[in-house]
Design a protein around this motif. Structure first.
Motif, PDB file in Angstrom:
ATOM      1  N   THR A 163       0.303 -11.464 -23.853  1.00 25.18           N
ATOM      2  CA  THR A 163      -0.571 -11.142 -25.014  1.00 25.18           C
ATOM      3  C   THR A 163      -1.624 -10.107 -24.696  1.00 25.18           C
ATOM      4  O   THR A 163      -1.534  -9.142 -25.423  1.00 25.18           O
ATOM      5  CB  THR A 163      -1.613 -12.511 -25.226  1.00 25.18           C
ATOM      6  N   GLN A 212      -0.206  -6.679 -24.961  1.00 22.50           N
ATOM      7  CA  GLN A 212       0.053  -6.029 -26.479  1.00 22.50           C
ATOM      8  C   GLN A 212      -1.147  -4.988 -26.593  1.00 22.50           C
ATOM      9  O   GLN A 212      -0.873  -4.197 -27.757  1.00 22.50           O
ATOM     10  CB  GLN A 212       0.048  -6.947 -27.518  1.00 22.50           C
ATOM     11  N   GLY A 265       9.082  -9.951 -34.987  1.00 22.83           N
ATOM     12  CA  GLY A 265       8.042  -9.070 -34.722  1.00 22.83           C
ATOM     13  C   GLY A 265       8.327  -7.782 -34.006  1.00 22.83           C
ATOM     14  O   GLY A 265       7.444  -6.827 -34.093  1.00 22.83           O
ATOM     15  N   MET A 304      -1.649  -6.529 -36.372  1.00 22.44           N
ATOM     16  CA  MET A 304      -0.818  -7.003 -35.766  1.00 22.44           C
ATOM     17  C   MET A 304      -0.840  -7.548 -34.210  1.00 22.44           C
ATOM     18  O   MET A 304      -0.887  -8.641 -33.875  1.00 22.44           O
ATOM     19  CB  MET A 304       0.624  -6.664 -36.198  1.00 22.44           C
ATOM     20  N   THR A 305      -1.332  -6.441 -33.689  1.00 23.28           N
ATOM     21  CA  THR A 305      -1.380  -6.454 -32.264  1.00 23.28           C
ATOM     22  C   THR A 305      -2.756  -7.474 -31.790  1.00 23.28           C
ATOM     23  O   THR A 305      -2.698  -8.248 -31.118  1.00 23.28           O
ATOM     24  CB  THR A 305      -1.579  -5.031 -31.607  1.00 23.28           C
ATOM     25  N   ALA A 331      -4.055  -9.810 -33.657  1.00 27.98           N
ATOM     26  CA  ALA A 331      -3.655 -11.113 -34.070  1.00 27.98           C
ATOM     27  C   ALA A 331      -2.946 -11.734 -32.857  1.00 27.98           C
ATOM     28  O   ALA A 331      -3.085 -12.805 -32.622  1.00 27.98           O
ATOM     29  CB  ALA A 331      -3.027 -10.887 -35.298  1.00 27.98           C
ATOM     30  N   THR A 332      -1.868 -11.112 -32.342  1.00 28.45           N
ATOM     31  CA  THR A 332      -1.405 -11.441 -31.227  1.00 28.45           C
ATOM     32  C   THR A 332      -2.130 -11.556 -30.108  1.00 28.45           C
ATOM     33  O   THR A 332      -1.998 -12.776 -29.268  1.00 28.45           O
ATOM     34  CB  THR A 332      -0.212 -10.301 -30.731  1.00 28.45           C
ATOM     35  N   ALA A 366       2.456 -11.404 -35.657  1.00 23.50           N
ATOM     36  CA  ALA A 366       1.979 -11.417 -34.689  1.00 23.50           C
ATOM     37  C   ALA A 366       2.079 -12.673 -33.551  1.00 23.50           C
ATOM     38  O   ALA A 366       1.888 -12.401 -32.595  1.00 23.50           O
ATOM     39  CB  ALA A 366       0.363 -11.474 -34.841  1.00 23.50           C
TER      40      ALA A 366
END
Length: 435
Positions: A145, A148, A235, A265-266, A268-269, A325
Motif C-alpha cells: 500500500t 503506491q 486498477g 486513487m493512490t 484511497a489505496t 483503488a
C-alpha cells in the motif's frame, strides 16, 4: 531448547523503511508512463496499439522474470537484487529521457520492467525475515500500500514537471530520484537480522528445481496466483497506461483533473490497504470471500461507467477510481496465500509465481485495449472516441470470468489439501493457512 535471538524493533523498522523506499521508487518508475502516455504518443508519433507496446514490453519482462527472480532471491538475498534492480531502473529512465526513436524507448521500458521485477518480492522477503509471522499480513499490506506513494509522485508532480520543463528534464529527474534511493539501499538494507542465515550455502540447480516444483504443486500457491490475476489488472492498467487517456480523451477531463483522479486513487489505496490487511488477519479462512467481493464490486462499477449515456458525471468517475483503488490491496492477498502455504525457505519462489498472475492479465488487457481503440476509433489513432473506449474496457469481463473460476477452483483444492494435512499431522484448528 535453542531460543531464537530477539530482533530489535528499531533495526527491523529501519531496514524495512529503506527497502520500502526502494519499492516506492520502483512504483514511481513503473507508473511514470501512465500520465505521460498522451505526450509519448505525440513525441514518438505512434498510435494507441504502438503506445501499448511500451507498457507491454515493461510488464512482459516484469512477469517473465518473476520466477527466475524468485529463485535468485532465495539464492542471493534481497539486498543484492534491490541494488541491481535499482540500477537497471535508473538506466532505463536515462534512456527514456533521451529517446526519440521508438526502439530505444521500448528498450528503456524493458530495463525499467527488469529492475522493477526484482524489487517488490525482495522487500517481501525482508518482511518475512525481519518480522514475526503474526505481523506479516499487516506488514505485507503496508508494503504494497505505502509503495503506491510512488504513483502519487508519478502523477501530478511528474505531469507538472513534464509540462513545465519538458520531456528530457522530467525523466532525468526520475533517474536522479532512483539513484538517490539506490544509495540508501546500499547503506541501510541487510538481508536478515541473523548472520547465520546470510551465510547459507546457495542451492544447486536440482535443489532449485525441486523448490520451484514444490511451490507450484501447492494449491495455495496457485490460489495466490489467480487471486493476484483477478484482482490486480483493472486498477493496474488504469493507473499504468489507459486511465489517463480514457479520462482526458474519452471523458473530456483536463490533464490536471485526470492526474488528480489518479492521485485520489493512490490515496484511497493507502487508506484501504490496512483495512484489507486487518480483515485478512482477522478472518484468514474468508480471504477468498474478500477477493470475490473486490472483483464483483469493480466489475459492477465499470458496468455503470461503460453503460452511462454520454460522458460519465464527475461523481461517478470518483466512485470508479475509489473502487479501483482497492484492487492493489486485494491483489496482495495472493502473497499472503504464498506465505501461509509455503515454508520460509521457498517464499521467494512462491511469491514470484504469485506475482506473475496480475501482470500477465495486465499485459493482455493493455494490448487488447490498444488494439480495440485502433479498430473502433473512426476519428483516427490520436483521438479515440468514448465509444471506442467503452468497447476496449469491456474486454475486462472475459478476464474477470476466467480469474473468478480459477480462484474458486484452487480455493477448493487448497482447502481439501489443508484438511488432509490437518488430519494427518493433527494441525491445531487455529492454523491460518485457510482460503
Amino acid at each position: 531448547m535453542t531460543v531464537a535471538p530477539v530482533i530489535p524493533r528499531r533495526s527491523a523498522a529501519l531496514v524495512w523503511a529503506v527497502a520500502l523506499c526502494a519499492y516506492v521508487a520502483a512504483v514511481f518508475h513503473r507508473s511514470s508512463l501512465g500520465v505521460t502516455g498522451v505526450d509519448a504518443a505525440h513525441r514518438f508519433d505512434i498510435n494507441a496499439a504502438a503506445l501499448a507496446t511500451f507498457s507491454v514490453a515493461q510488464l512482459a519482462v516484469y512477469a517473465a522474470m518473476q520466477v527466475p527472480v524468485g529463485v535468485l532471491l532465495d539464492r542471493y538475498g534481497s539486498r543484492r537484487l534491490l541494488l541491481v534492480g535499482g540500477a537497471l531502473m535508473v538506466a532505463g529512465q536515462l534512456c527514456f529521457a533521451v529517446a526519440t526513436d521508438v526502439r530505444l524507448a521500448v528498450a528503456a521500458r524493458v530495463l525499467v520492467g527488469l529492475g522493477d521485477a526484482m524489487t517488490f518480492i525482495s522487500v517481501l522477503r525482508i518482511v518475512a525475515f525481519w518480522f514475526p509471522g503474526r505481523r506479516n499480513p499487516l506488514m505485507v499490506q503496508l508494503t504494497g500500500t505505502l509503495g503506491q506513494l510512488g504513483a502519487i509522485l508519478g502523477a501530478v508532480p511528474l505531469v507538472a514537471l513534464l509540462h513545465h520543463a519538458g520531456w528530457t528534464p522530467a525523466f532525468l529527474t526520475a533517474a536522479a530520484l532512483g539513484a538517490t534511493v539506490l544509495l540508501m539501499v546500499a547503506a541501510g538494507v541487510r538481508d536478515t537480522p541473523h548472520r547465520e542465515h546470510a551465510g547459507a550455502l546457495a542451492p544447486d540447480f536440482a535443489a532449485v528445481r525441486r523448490q520451484l516444483a514444490a511451490a507450484w504443486a501447492q494449491p495455495g500457491t496457485r490460489l495466490g496466483l489467480w487471486t493476484h490475476f483477478v484482482t490486480q489488472f483493472s486498477g493496474a492498467v488504469f493507473a499504468l497506461l489507459w486511465g489517463y487517456p480514457f479520462l482526458v480523451q474519452g471523458q473530456g477531463l483536463s490533464p490536471t483533473a485526470a492526474a488528480g483522479l489518479l492521485t485520489l486513487m493512490t490515496v484511497a489505496t493507502l487508506l484501504s490497504g490496512p483495512v484489507v490487511a486487518h480483515l485478512c488477519a482477522r478472518h484468514p479462512f474468508r480471504r477468498s470471500v474478500l477477493v470475490f467481493a473486490i472483483t464483483a464490486g469493480t466489475a459492477a462499477v465499470w458496468a455503470v461507467v461503460l453503460a452511462w449515456p454520454g460522458r460519465a458525471p464527475h461523481w461517478l468517475l470518483v466512485v470508479l477510481v475509489l473502487v479501483l483503488a482497492v484492487n492493489g490491496p486485494g491483489s496482495v492477498i495472493g502473497f499472503d496465500y504464498a506465505r501461509t502455504f509455503n515454508p520460509v525457505h521457498r517464499i521467494g519462489s512462491a511469491t514470484g509465481i504469485v506475482n506473475v498472475g496480475g501482470f500477465v492479465a495486465s499485459i493482455v488487457l493493455i494490448l487488447a485495449v490498444g488494439v480495440v481503440l485502433d479498430l473502433a476509433g473512426p476519428a483516427g489513432p490520436a483521438t479515440p472516441t468514448l465509444d471506442a473506449y467503452r468497447w476496449a474496457f469491456a474486454v475486462q469481463y472475459l478476464l474477470w470470468a476466467l480469474g473468478a473460476v480459477q480462484v474458486l477452483r484452487y480455493r477448493n483444492a487448497a482447502r481439501r489439501r489443508h484438511a488432509a494435512e490437518r488430519a494427518a499431522e493433527a494441525v491445531p484448528v487455529g492454523s491460518v493457512a485457510g482460503g
